[in-house]
Enzyme design. Structure first.
Site, PDB file in Angstrom:
ATOM      1  N   GLN A  54      -9.594   4.095  -3.871  1.00 47.19           N
ATOM      2  CA  GLN A  54      -9.371   3.600  -2.516  1.00 47.19           C
ATOM      3  C   GLN A  54      -8.039   4.132  -1.989  1.00 47.19           C
ATOM      4  O   GLN A  54      -7.001   4.010  -2.640  1.00 47.19           O
ATOM      5  CB  GLN A  54      -9.354   2.067  -2.496  1.00 47.19           C
ATOM      6  CG  GLN A  54      -9.198   1.488  -1.089  1.00 47.19           C
ATOM      7  CD  GLN A  54      -9.416  -0.012  -1.041  1.00 47.19           C
ATOM      8  OE1 GLN A  54      -9.906  -0.614  -1.988  1.00 47.19           O
ATOM      9  NE2 GLN A  54      -9.078  -0.626   0.078  1.00 47.19           N
ATOM     10  N   ASP A  55      -8.091   4.746  -0.787  1.00 44.93           N
ATOM     11  CA  ASP A  55      -6.883   5.245  -0.115  1.00 44.93           C
ATOM     12  C   ASP A  55      -6.184   6.353  -0.911  1.00 44.93           C
ATOM     13  O   ASP A  55      -4.964   6.326  -1.099  1.00 44.93           O
ATOM     14  CB  ASP A  55      -5.895   4.106   0.146  1.00 44.93           C
ATOM     15  CG  ASP A  55      -6.410   3.105   1.164  1.00 44.93           C
ATOM     16  OD1 ASP A  55      -7.549   3.257   1.626  1.00 44.93           O
ATOM     17  OD2 ASP A  55      -5.675   2.152   1.478  1.00 44.93           O
ATOM     18  N   THR A  70       0.820  -1.217   0.000  1.00 53.67           N
ATOM     19  CA  THR A  70       0.000   0.000   0.000  1.00 53.67           C
ATOM     20  C   THR A  70       0.851   1.263   0.000  1.00 53.67           C
ATOM     21  O   THR A  70       0.637   2.164  -0.823  1.00 53.67           O
ATOM     22  CB  THR A  70      -0.956  -0.003   1.206  1.00 53.67           C
ATOM     23  OG1 THR A  70      -1.837  -1.127   1.108  1.00 53.67           O
ATOM     24  CG2 THR A  70      -1.788   1.267   1.237  1.00 53.67           C
ATOM     25  N   ASP A 123     -12.364   4.730   2.107  1.00 55.72           N
ATOM     26  CA  ASP A 123     -11.375   5.194   3.100  1.00 55.72           C
ATOM     27  C   ASP A 123     -10.374   6.153   2.462  1.00 55.72           C
ATOM     28  O   ASP A 123      -9.163   6.056   2.693  1.00 55.72           O
ATOM     29  CB  ASP A 123     -10.630   3.999   3.702  1.00 55.72           C
ATOM     30  CG  ASP A 123     -11.555   2.953   4.286  1.00 55.72           C
ATOM     31  OD1 ASP A 123     -12.685   3.298   4.675  1.00 55.72           O
ATOM     32  OD2 ASP A 123     -11.154   1.770   4.345  1.00 55.72           O
ATOM     33  N   ARG A 144     -15.104   5.686   9.158  1.00 53.92           N
ATOM     34  CA  ARG A 144     -15.176   4.479   9.971  1.00 53.92           C
ATOM     35  C   ARG A 144     -13.837   4.319  10.681  1.00 53.92           C
ATOM     36  O   ARG A 144     -12.787   4.737  10.167  1.00 53.92           O
ATOM     37  CB  ARG A 144     -15.522   3.257   9.133  1.00 53.92           C
ATOM     38  CG  ARG A 144     -14.576   2.966   7.972  1.00 53.92           C
ATOM     39  CD  ARG A 144     -14.996   1.699   7.255  1.00 53.92           C
ATOM     40  NE  ARG A 144     -14.085   1.354   6.168  1.00 53.92           N
ATOM     41  CZ  ARG A 144     -13.970   0.123   5.680  1.00 53.92           C
ATOM     42  NH1 ARG A 144     -14.695  -0.874   6.182  1.00 53.92           N
ATOM     43  NH2 ARG A 144     -13.134  -0.130   4.673  1.00 53.92           N
ATOM     44  N   TRP A 163     -10.538   2.982  11.701  1.00 51.87           N
ATOM     45  CA  TRP A 163      -9.517   1.996  11.354  1.00 51.87           C
ATOM     46  C   TRP A 163      -8.814   1.482  12.613  1.00 51.87           C
ATOM     47  O   TRP A 163      -8.411   0.325  12.676  1.00 51.87           O
ATOM     48  CB  TRP A 163      -8.519   2.648  10.387  1.00 51.87           C
ATOM     49  CG  TRP A 163      -7.480   1.718   9.843  1.00 51.87           C
ATOM     50  CD1 TRP A 163      -7.472   0.352   9.891  1.00 51.87           C
ATOM     51  CD2 TRP A 163      -6.283   2.091   9.168  1.00 51.87           C
ATOM     52  NE1 TRP A 163      -6.353  -0.147   9.277  1.00 51.87           N
ATOM     53  CE2 TRP A 163      -5.595   0.902   8.815  1.00 51.87           C
ATOM     54  CE3 TRP A 163      -5.715   3.319   8.807  1.00 51.87           C
ATOM     55  CZ2 TRP A 163      -4.370   0.904   8.142  1.00 51.87           C
ATOM     56  CZ3 TRP A 163      -4.504   3.310   8.123  1.00 51.87           C
ATOM     57  CH2 TRP A 163      -3.849   2.132   7.802  1.00 51.87           C
ATOM     58  N   GLN A 167      -6.055  -0.701  -3.025  1.00 55.59           N
ATOM     59  CA  GLN A 167      -5.342   0.468  -2.515  1.00 55.59           C
ATOM     60  C   GLN A 167      -4.434   1.070  -3.587  1.00 55.59           C
ATOM     61  O   GLN A 167      -3.648   0.348  -4.224  1.00 55.59           O
ATOM     62  CB  GLN A 167      -4.501   0.105  -1.294  1.00 55.59           C
ATOM     63  CG  GLN A 167      -5.320  -0.268  -0.069  1.00 55.59           C
ATOM     64  CD  GLN A 167      -5.649  -1.753   0.010  1.00 55.59           C
ATOM     65  OE1 GLN A 167      -5.547  -2.474  -0.982  1.00 55.59           O
ATOM     66  NE2 GLN A 167      -6.018  -2.215   1.188  1.00 55.59           N
TER      67      GLN A 167
END
Length: 337
Positions: free
Chosen positions: A157-158, A105, A179, A244, A246, A135
């Protein structure tokens, strides 16, 4: 009458001169990057590498319009670097590394910042890997005292990994799906646009404060949370949550922000296995159809704040120790509410 006109003219001229003096001082470039070869470098990475090691004064790099297809890293020894574009819509740094294509990631980031006191202005940082590649980071910031002004961060994502303290984002556009603003950093986002890139379930933040005494958290002040113009026609299929947890002590606060109707009445989403009594999620004086709080999650760690005294600790003045570093950047900011 003639005398008054002359005075007015002189005052106006002084204002104009003062404006250009400040502009000249702020953008006295040490290096220029241009794809057509008219600058000192054709790659952003090469310009960054040419900067002095452990500098204590700002090293300005002008990036001329173009699409720069490269992975850029600002290593620890490259301090006080400034990457300055003319406009984020015309100056784009893009790469396509992703978890789906075999990268860890952290290694997917288009821009990785490790040198402290970094700043960027009027640039787009994009990870073009696409929504099915898992990611895929546009920005990984692991340095303290970093700031971004009028920048665009594009991913799914990310997208934006804030991984150090403290950091500041002003008038930036951040696009993503899962996220897409995450990490254990200490960051304030002021007057930013937060855009959902896809239909379906969207989670804006995944803040990862994992120890109660960590100086960590995300503050969104006067931001706009909505859908990307690219998916406006399918906005009724967007199911958006503000975040949310982590990690156990995840901390996110939205202050005086506009929340579009895609933000769900519940507001926040669980992360399986993470308790909801030790996190700190809060909202204060948000507006818009998604800002109503009566149906928000009934978690011990969720709070609706009602007065300025409760919110004071989350302002730039008190949250990111701005006096020691932020004024030097020249980026405008609001210290309080």
């Amino acid at each position: 009458m003639a005398f008054n006109f002359l005075v007015l003219f002189v005052v106006s001229l002084l204002v104009v001169i003062n404006h250009f003096v400040k502009f000249s001082y702020s953008f006295r470039f040490n290096a220029v990057v241009s794809l057509d070869g008219t600058g000192n470098f054709v790659r952003v990475s090469d310009a960054t590498a040419a900067a002095p090691n452990f500098g204590t004064t700002r090293f300005y790099i002008h990036i001329k319009p173009g699409i720069y297809k490269e992975h850029v890293e600002v290593p620890v020894q490259k301090t006080f670097i400034a990457l300055i574009g003319d406009d984020a819509s015309t100056t784009i740094i893009v790469d396509n590394r992703s978890n789906g294509s075999g990268f860890s990631t952290s290694a997917t980031a288009t821009l990785t910042v490790k040198g402290q006191n970094f700043m960027a202005q009027s640039l787009t940082f994009q990870n073009s890997a696409g929504p099915n590649e898992h990611q895929a980071i546009a920005l990984l910031d692991q340095a303290k005292h970093t700031a971004y002004y009028k920048c665009v961060f594009l991913g799914y994502q990310d997208t934006l990994y804030a991984a150090a303290v403290p950091q500041f984002f002003k008038e930036c556009d951040i696009y993503g799906s899962v996220d897409f603003i995450f990490g254990n950093g200490l960051a304030v986002f002021q007057d930013c646009n937060i855009y959902a890139q896809l239909s379906g379930i969207i989670t804006v933040t995944a803040q990862s404060k994992d120890k109660v005494n960590d100086h960590s958290g995300f503050i969104f002040q006067r931001c706009n949370v909505t859908v990307s113009p690219n998916i406006a026609s399918s906005r009724d299929k967007v199911i958006m949550f503000l975040g949310r947890p982590w990690r156990t002590y995840s901390m996110v606060v939205f202050i005086e922000s506009y929340l579009d109707n895609v933000v769900q009445p519940k507001g926040w989403l669980e992360w399986p296995g993470v308790p909801v009594n030790l996190l700190f999620y809060a909202e204060y004086k948000n507006s818009g159809p998604g800002a109503h709080t009566p149906q928000r999650v009934h978690w011990p760690g969720y709070h609706v704040l009602y007065n300025a005294k409760q919110v004071a600790k989350f302002t730039v003045e008190n949250f990111i120790d701005w006096t020691k570093w932020l004024p030097e950047t020249g980026i405008p900011f609001r210290t309080g509410l």
